[in-house]
Design an enzyme around this catalytic site. Sequence first.
Site, PDB file in Angstrom:
ATOM      1  N   LYS A  46       3.967   6.198 -34.369  1.00  0.00           N
ATOM      2  CA  LYS A  46       2.896   5.198 -34.442  1.00  0.00           C
ATOM      3  C   LYS A  46       1.582   5.843 -34.872  1.00  0.00           C
ATOM      4  O   LYS A  46       0.871   5.314 -35.741  1.00  0.00           O
ATOM      5  CB  LYS A  46       2.738   4.502 -33.088  1.00  0.00           C
ATOM      6  N   SER A  95       0.953   5.442 -28.648  1.00  0.00           N
ATOM      7  CA  SER A  95       1.507   5.550 -27.307  1.00  0.00           C
ATOM      8  C   SER A  95       2.763   4.707 -27.219  1.00  0.00           C
ATOM      9  O   SER A  95       2.887   3.692 -27.904  1.00  0.00           O
ATOM     10  CB  SER A  95       0.481   5.091 -26.263  1.00  0.00           C
ATOM     11  N   ASP A  96       3.682   5.154 -26.386  1.00  0.00           N
ATOM     12  CA  ASP A  96       4.888   4.376 -26.168  1.00  0.00           C
ATOM     13  C   ASP A  96       5.380   4.642 -24.753  1.00  0.00           C
ATOM     14  O   ASP A  96       5.152   5.716 -24.199  1.00  0.00           O
ATOM     15  CB  ASP A  96       5.979   4.733 -27.176  1.00  0.00           C
ATOM     16  N   GLN A  97       6.044   3.636 -24.204  1.00  0.00           N
ATOM     17  CA  GLN A  97       6.591   3.762 -22.862  1.00  0.00           C
ATOM     18  C   GLN A  97       8.039   3.300 -22.870  1.00  0.00           C
ATOM     19  O   GLN A  97       8.355   2.254 -23.442  1.00  0.00           O
ATOM     20  CB  GLN A  97       5.787   2.914 -21.877  1.00  0.00           C
ATOM     21  N   ALA A 131       4.348   8.292 -23.313  1.00  0.00           N
ATOM     22  CA  ALA A 131       3.919   9.360 -24.221  1.00  0.00           C
ATOM     23  C   ALA A 131       2.688   8.910 -24.998  1.00  0.00           C
ATOM     24  O   ALA A 131       2.512   7.720 -25.274  1.00  0.00           O
ATOM     25  CB  ALA A 131       5.048   9.711 -25.183  1.00  0.00           C
TER      26      ALA A 131
END
Length: 190
Positions: free
Chosen positions: A52, A68-70, A105
């Site tokens: 991203k 960001s990613d979860q 992250a």
Amino acid sequence: MKPLILASTSRYRAELLNRLRISFSSAAPEVDETPLPGDLPAQLAQRLAAAKAEVIARQHPGSWAIGSDQVAELNGQPLGKPGTREAACRQLAAMSGHEVLFHTAVCVSDGTTRHQASDLTRVRFRTLQSAEIERYIDAEQPLDCAGSFKCEGLGITLFEAIENSDPTALIGLPLIQTARLLRLAGYQLP
């Protein structure tokens, strides 16, 4: 200082980033979030956060981008955003009485330099009754949230405990790590 772009249209992430009192814009990254064969949940979160940030940094030369990613993990399996009421009910029923790991992250990139970090949050769900799950979902509509809850709202009533090093990570952007990465990128934060 280079312009800063949040590589997300998530209102939750934008609200969190606003806490740092730093000027930024937002852009939607077009990233395929399909797990690759062999992706572990933590690796998936890190890969997607970097993808991203990189996509937006390349689209906006001379800027820094925050991706960001979860990824939620139950018994080694990733859980996605439910999307529907029925899927949210199933997710919460599956998590009832269990510990769920949330891998969050973050990546800050200008297309050339990349700084990354991640946070692990352990959430212990209390045993939930079907009626409680349905009341909760109807009250908060957490259909766009990994794990089918909003810990900053009524979702907190679903838990026995939360363990992590950054209380903002569970909402979707670990601000302690984000602030550290932004300082590495040259931003001045108090």
